[in-house]
Structure formats: C-alpha cells, structure tokens
Design an enzyme around this catalytic site. Structure first.
Site, PDB file in Angstrom:
ATOM      1  N   LYS A  61      -7.118   1.038 -12.701  1.00 12.05           N
ATOM      2  CA  LYS A  61      -8.078  -0.066 -12.810  1.00 12.05           C
ATOM      3  C   LYS A  61      -9.472   0.429 -13.196  1.00 12.05           C
ATOM      4  O   LYS A  61     -10.113  -0.127 -14.063  1.00 12.05           O
ATOM      5  CB  LYS A  61      -8.121  -0.788 -11.457  1.00 12.05           C
ATOM      6  CG  LYS A  61      -8.824  -2.106 -11.510  1.00 12.05           C
ATOM      7  CD  LYS A  61      -8.688  -2.804 -10.179  1.00 12.05           C
ATOM      8  CE  LYS A  61      -9.396  -4.129 -10.184  1.00 12.05           C
ATOM      9  NZ  LYS A  61      -9.331  -4.769  -8.879  1.00 12.05           N
ATOM     10  N   LYS A 121       5.967  -4.585  -1.513  1.00 10.22           N
ATOM     11  CA  LYS A 121       6.774  -5.546  -0.722  1.00 10.22           C
ATOM     12  C   LYS A 121       6.242  -6.965  -0.811  1.00 10.22           C
ATOM     13  O   LYS A 121       7.003  -7.923  -0.860  1.00 10.22           O
ATOM     14  CB  LYS A 121       6.866  -5.113   0.745  1.00 10.22           C
ATOM     15  CG  LYS A 121       5.583  -4.690   1.396  1.00 10.22           C
ATOM     16  CD  LYS A 121       5.470  -3.201   1.413  1.00 10.22           C
ATOM     17  CE  LYS A 121       4.068  -2.776   1.797  1.00 10.22           C
ATOM     18  NZ  LYS A 121       4.028  -1.421   2.306  1.00 10.22           N
ATOM     19  N   GLY A 159      -4.740   6.798   6.305  1.00 10.87           N
ATOM     20  CA  GLY A 159      -4.136   6.248   5.082  1.00 10.87           C
ATOM     21  C   GLY A 159      -2.834   5.489   5.323  1.00 10.87           C
ATOM     22  O   GLY A 159      -2.094   5.200   4.392  1.00 10.87           O
ATOM     23  N   GLU A 170      -2.578  -0.714   5.196  1.00 11.66           N
ATOM     24  CA  GLU A 170      -2.691  -1.306   3.863  1.00 11.66           C
ATOM     25  C   GLU A 170      -4.171  -1.398   3.501  1.00 11.66           C
ATOM     26  O   GLU A 170      -5.045  -1.396   4.384  1.00 11.66           O
ATOM     27  CB  GLU A 170      -2.099  -2.724   3.875  1.00 11.66           C
ATOM     28  CG  GLU A 170      -0.582  -2.773   3.903  1.00 11.66           C
ATOM     29  CD  GLU A 170       0.061  -2.265   2.612  1.00 11.66           C
ATOM     30  OE1 GLU A 170      -0.410  -2.618   1.532  1.00 11.66           O
ATOM     31  OE2 GLU A 170       1.032  -1.500   2.701  1.00 11.66           O
ATOM     32  N   LYS A 200       8.696  -7.497   4.529  1.00  9.29           N
ATOM     33  CA  LYS A 200       9.836  -6.564   4.541  1.00  9.29           C
ATOM     34  C   LYS A 200      11.090  -7.250   5.087  1.00  9.29           C
ATOM     35  O   LYS A 200      12.188  -7.040   4.583  1.00  9.29           O
ATOM     36  CB  LYS A 200       9.487  -5.328   5.368  1.00  9.29           C
ATOM     37  CG  LYS A 200       8.442  -4.466   4.675  1.00  9.29           C
ATOM     38  CD  LYS A 200       7.858  -3.439   5.617  1.00  9.29           C
ATOM     39  CE  LYS A 200       6.880  -2.531   4.883  1.00  9.29           C
ATOM     40  NZ  LYS A 200       6.115  -1.660   5.778  1.00  9.29           N
TER      41      LYS A 200
HETATM   42  N1  LIG Z   1       0.410   3.831   1.086  1.00 14.98           N
HETATM   43  C1  LIG Z   1       1.620   3.765   1.615  1.00 14.98           C
HETATM   44  O1  LIG Z   1       1.959   4.520   2.531  1.00 14.98           O
HETATM   45  C2  LIG Z   1       2.622   2.776   1.075  1.00 14.98           C
HETATM   46  C3  LIG Z   1       3.919   2.746   1.637  1.00 14.98           C
HETATM   47  C4  LIG Z   1       4.863   1.861   1.120  1.00 14.98           C
HETATM   48  C5  LIG Z   1       4.509   1.000   0.090  1.00 14.98           C
HETATM   49  N2  LIG Z   1       3.233   1.034  -0.413  1.00 14.98           N
HETATM   50  C6  LIG Z   1       2.910   0.108  -1.496  1.00 14.98           C
HETATM   51  O2  LIG Z   1       2.635   0.878  -2.669  1.00 14.98           O
HETATM   52  C7  LIG Z   1       1.670   0.194  -3.480  1.00 14.98           C
HETATM   53  C8  LIG Z   1       0.499   1.140  -3.740  1.00 14.98           C
HETATM   54  O3  LIG Z   1      -0.101   1.462  -2.504  1.00 14.98           O
HETATM   55  P1  LIG Z   1      -1.174   2.634  -2.378  1.00 14.98           P
HETATM   56  O4  LIG Z   1      -1.341   2.864  -0.931  1.00 14.98           O
HETATM   57  O5  LIG Z   1      -0.792   3.755  -3.264  1.00 14.98           O
HETATM   58  O6  LIG Z   1      -2.476   1.892  -2.955  1.00 14.98           O
HETATM   59  P2  LIG Z   1      -3.903   2.549  -3.251  1.00 14.98           P
HETATM   60  O7  LIG Z   1      -3.999   3.917  -2.705  1.00 14.98           O
HETATM   61  O8  LIG Z   1      -4.923   1.551  -2.819  1.00 14.98           O
HETATM   62  O9  LIG Z   1      -3.928   2.673  -4.847  1.00 14.98           O
HETATM   63  C9  LIG Z   1      -3.861   1.544  -5.651  1.00 14.98           C
HETATM   64  C10 LIG Z   1      -3.862   1.959  -7.100  1.00 14.98           C
HETATM   65  O10 LIG Z   1      -3.629   0.796  -7.884  1.00 14.98           O
HETATM   66  C11 LIG Z   1      -4.533   0.800  -8.974  1.00 14.98           C
HETATM   67  N3  LIG Z   1      -4.752  -0.582  -9.419  1.00 14.98           N
HETATM   68  C12 LIG Z   1      -5.165  -1.648  -8.709  1.00 14.98           C
HETATM   69  N4  LIG Z   1      -5.181  -2.763  -9.471  1.00 14.98           N
HETATM   70  C13 LIG Z   1      -4.773  -2.377 -10.702  1.00 14.98           C
HETATM   71  C14 LIG Z   1      -4.564  -3.059 -11.928  1.00 14.98           C
HETATM   72  N5  LIG Z   1      -4.809  -4.362 -12.036  1.00 14.98           N
HETATM   73  N6  LIG Z   1      -4.128  -2.338 -12.992  1.00 14.98           N
HETATM   74  C15 LIG Z   1      -3.881  -1.016 -12.896  1.00 14.98           C
HETATM   75  N7  LIG Z   1      -4.040  -0.311 -11.749  1.00 14.98           N
HETATM   76  C16 LIG Z   1      -4.499  -0.989 -10.676  1.00 14.98           C
HETATM   77  C17 LIG Z   1      -5.792   1.456  -8.434  1.00 14.98           C
HETATM   78  O11 LIG Z   1      -6.548   1.922  -9.510  1.00 14.98           O
HETATM   79  P3  LIG Z   1      -7.881   2.766  -9.316  1.00 14.98           P
HETATM   80  O12 LIG Z   1      -7.416   4.143  -8.909  1.00 14.98           O
HETATM   81  O13 LIG Z   1      -8.494   2.766 -10.655  1.00 14.98           O
HETATM   82  O14 LIG Z   1      -8.689   2.081  -8.268  1.00 14.98           O
HETATM   83  C18 LIG Z   1      -5.176   2.572  -7.584  1.00 14.98           C
HETATM   84  O15 LIG Z   1      -4.900   3.703  -8.364  1.00 14.98           O
HETATM   85  C19 LIG Z   1       1.283  -1.068  -2.715  1.00 14.98           C
HETATM   86  O16 LIG Z   1       2.081  -2.122  -3.163  1.00 14.98           O
HETATM   87  C20 LIG Z   1       1.672  -0.736  -1.280  1.00 14.98           C
HETATM   88  O17 LIG Z   1       1.978  -1.891  -0.515  1.00 14.98           O
HETATM   89  C21 LIG Z   1       2.282   1.899   0.053  1.00 14.98           C
END
Ligand SMILES: NC(=O)c1ccc[n+]([C@@H]2O[C@H](COP(=O)([O-])OP(=O)(O)OC[C@H]3O[C@@H](n4cnc5c(N)ncnc54)[C@H](OP(=O)(O)O)[C@@H]3O)[C@@H](O)[C@H]2O)c1
Length: 435
Positions: A41, A99, A181, A184, A199
C-alpha cells in the site's frame, strides 16, 4: 491449474505474514515457487526485499499471464475481496489468510470457485499453523462428527492466560499481545470475539457443510470479563478460555457459538496457553482428538500459507462435499452459564429456566443457571457493560435431556461449587426462587 505446473506468485501484502512467506520461500525448498511481484500500500516504506519486486498497482499482478498464483496477505478485508475475486475470474489460483474476508463472503466465493474452476485455499485463516480445515474437509465424515471445540484466537488466549496466571489487568495483557504482534491490526476484532466467529463460520462449512454468515452466530468476547470472574474461575479449579464451538445435537442440527468458557482440568484445552491454539474434535468412534499448535505469528502462519501453495502443485482444491447434506444451525437448545453483574437489576431472571447458585462478592453478584439459547441471543441485558457470562463445562444441554440435565446440573453444582452452593442455593432471594 495442472499438476507439475511451475508456481509463479503474485504476493499482496508484505506485513507480518507477507514478509514471512517471502522469507520462507527464499529457503532451499523442493517446492518450485517464485514470487514475481509484491503489491503493497505504502510505496515509501523500507522493505527487507529488492525494491524492484514492489508495486502499488494491483493490475501488475492480476493481469500478468505468467503469474498463476495470487497469495493475498493484506489487512483490509474489502480490498482483499476485490483482489481475490478478480484473481479467480482471471483463472489464477488463490491462497489467502484473511478469515474476515472469507467468512463474510463465503457464499459468493463458493459460487466463483464453481464458475471459474480455480482453487481457492485458506488454511492459514483458521488457527494459524494447525491444519484444521484440510482435516475437517478430508477426514471427518459429517455423520460421525459430534463436535468441534476450539481456542481459535491466539490474542485472546494470550490475554486470558496473562490475566489468570500473572494476574495482569485486561489492558496490560492486551498491550502485551499487541507488542508481540499477535493482535489483529484492529484489536477489537480479537477481543469482541469477531475474529473467532469468522473462523467458526469457516469451520462450519468444512465440518458440517453449513454456509452461514458470521452475523448469524452468537459471539461474545472477553472484553467484559471482570478480574473477579478470573478469581472465581480459579477458586472452582477452572480457567477461562474464549471458545468457538459447534455441536451436533441428537436431531442432527448444529449448535454453534463463540463464548467465554470455563475449562476444567480434564479438558485438553486447559493447558492451551498464550498465543497457542487448540481444537478438540469429537467423533462417534474415534472419541476425542486434539490438535494443538501456534495460532498466530509470522512463521507459524507462513507455514500454513506455504502448505497451501505447495498443495497447488498437485491441483488440490476444497471439494465442499458436505454441502450436499441438509445440515442446519439451530438455536433450540439450552446453555448452562455463569453470569456476573453489578446488581441483580442488570439482568432479567425470568429469562432463565432455572437457577443453581447465587452469591455476592464485594462489588459484584453472580449466578449460575440454565437459559434457552434463543433467550440468550435476544437478551438485551447481555449487551450491558456490567454483565459478563461464561459457559459452564459441558454447558450445552439438549431439550430431550432437559429433566435429566436439570438433576445432573444440580448435582454438578453440588460438587463443583461445594462450599458456596449449600449456602447460596438455599440463600437465593425469595423472588429468585419463585421464577
Ligand atoms: N499476523 C498473524 O499472526 C496472522 C495470523 C493469521 C492470519 N492473518 C491474516 O493475514 C493477513 C495479513 O495480516 P498481517 O498481520 O500480515 O498484516 P500486517 O502486518 O498489518 O500487514 C498488512 C500488509 O498489507 C498491505 N496492504 C494493506 N492494504 C493494502 C492494499 N490495499 N493493497 C496492497 N497492500 C495492502 C500493507 O502494506 P504496507 O506495508 O504498504 O502498509 C502491509 O504490507 C490478514 O488478513 C490477517 O487477518 C494474520
């Protein structure tokens, strides 16, 4: 996608999980998969990967004919839905961990998969590293699956563990989960039980073939739990866990909800602490089976994403075979709950079928009783800040066993709440005894 195809990936998101899968795919793996482009983003952020990989243009990934797999790992469910649906329409296989996006759009996503015959996998969306979806999809027959009962949200489990084991306040424990981390991006998704119910919605599709929307399932989080609730749990020999449960009743219908639960020492969920997740699956002949593992975090989640990418090599896709059954969700059953409130006027006692225990402690009052699930869903008093509820062990009671269950629950009240029960049941205020 045909077996043996080389996997060329377009990755959306480079956050906790996105960077994780990027790093994992840099390892020497037998899997032939390369990331061609990464869409993010904010173009200005410093990234731990070559600058030429990054773009902010969706189409650079979605319209590239060489990219045959889209891995969607962004933190915006609405944008994720646009990306995923465009990818499926373009005939690209999709792997996601989102999810919220899957649960809220399940019916439409099923339709698209059918229409475009493209694989759409989301193992990482439920319980991080635990292979729960493929297990339910492939192994457990609907007829034999009696229940699934799981701690499916690592952040709330971390918070509850810290509140109970280290006596931290709710706020301090939440801060800890955020610092590590696990939480959410928007922590209310975790603590209000929204992440868990998303979920559960996904699990219901693979366990019982039930397609529903999270808004149709009762979910209450941990934000209203009082320190006294934790203290009471400890006195009774329980821990409190946020549990997602689906139980097949004897009429074949499914009782499903996300609620705080008293877990006693005999349950495998008792020892599931911190960010770990655990699911107990009960089936007719196998009895109880327990799957345990890390439910969140960079590498555990990436491991599930990797497994889905790898499964695409041999053309794996969910078949949703159980959707041919006519299994449906019901609200016609009873729950045995503990309820805590500031004053008796906070709740409506007439909503309860019967009461087992009532007592006061410092600034709060408590009762244990049995309530019809539909009454609980409709109870306005449940929304009050001052009221919290916790389901008692084996808290789902079926209509058929109503009278028996009443007897049993009174006995249980006697054994679990020994000291307080004799005094408290008999000490119930007169107006309570007459309901
Ligand atoms: N974290 C966990 O442990 C975990 C576990 C299971 C599932 N998940 C799921 O995995 C997904 C990602 O989670 P995360 O923790 O990795 O999130 P995160 O650390 O907040 O990272 C989100 C990423 O998405 C990018 N982004 C946001 N809006 C965008 C758009 N419109 N176009 C392109 N890129 C965009 C952001 O870009 P920028 O870097 O440029 O800001 C960032 O790189 C979520 O759906 C979450 O529910 C996470």
């Amino acid at each position: 996608m045909k077996t043996g195809n080389k996997l060329t990936i377009g990755l959306f998101g480079f956050g906790v999980v996105g960077q994780g899968i990027y790093e994992v795919l840099q390892q020497p793996l037998t899997l032939q998969a390369t990331i061609k482009k990464i869409c993010i983003k904010e173009p200005g952020k410093k990234r731990e990967a070559p600058a030429e990989l990054f773009t902010t243009d969706y189409e650079a990934l979605l319209s590239d004919p060489e990219i045959n797999v889209i891995v969607e790992l962004i933190n915006d469910a609405d944008e994720a839905y646009k990306i995923v649906t465009a990818a499926l329409r373009n005939g690209k296989a999709v792997v996601t961990a989102n999810k919220k996006m899957v649960a809220e759009n399940l019916a439409q996503l099923l339709q698209l998969q059918k229409q475009y015959a493209t694989p759409f996998l989301y193992e990482a969306a439920v319980c991080g590293s635990i292979p729960i979806i493929r297990n339910l999809e492939e192994y457990y027959d609907n007829d034999l699956l009696k229940s699934i009962c799981g701690i499916v949200n690592g952040s709330t489990n971390y918070i509850l563990t810290k509140m109970i084991d280290e006596k931290l306040s709710y706020q301090k424990a939440l801060q800890g989960a955020q610092n590590l981390g696990f939480a959410e991006t928007d922590p209310s998704l975790d603590v209000l039980g929204i992440d868990a119910v998303n979920k559960l919605t996904i699990l219901l599709a693979h366990a019982y073939g039930v397609v529903t929307h999270p808004a149709n399932l009762l979910h209450i989080g941990i934000n209203k739990l009082d320190p006294y609730d934790a203290k009471n749990a400890e006195e009774k020999g329980y821990v409190i866990k946020l549990v997602a449960q689906a139980v097949k009743l004897s009429n074949g219908k499914i009782a499903a909800f996300v609620l705080p639960y008293y877990i006693d020492k005999s349950s495998q969920l008792y020892a599931v602490k911190n960010e770990f997740n655990g699911v107990v699956i009960q089936s007719t002949f196998a009895d109880k089976q327990f799957i345990y593992g890390k439910g969140a975090g960079r590498y555990p989640t990436s491991s599930a994403v990797l497994s889905d990418i790898s499964a695409l090599r041999y053309g794996y896709r969910y078949e949703y075979r159980k959707m041919n059954s006519s299994t449906e969700i019901t609200d016609d059953f009873y729950l045995r709950i503990y309820c805590s409130f500031e004053t008796i006027d906070d709740i409506i006692l007439k909503d309860f079928e019967w009461l087992e225990e009532f007592y006061s402690q410092e600034a709060r009052q408590y009762l244990t009783g049995v309530i019809h699930f539909k009454k609980l869903i409709e109870a306005g008093w449940l929304k009050k800040e001052s009221v919290s509820i916790i389901v008692c062990p084996d808290g789902v009671i079926e209509d058929v066993g109503f009278r028996k269950a009443k007897k049993l629950s009174l006995q249980l009240a006697g054994s679990h709440f020994t000291e307080k029960t004799s005094e408290t049941v008999s000490n119930l205020p007169k107006e309570l005894l007459s309901i």
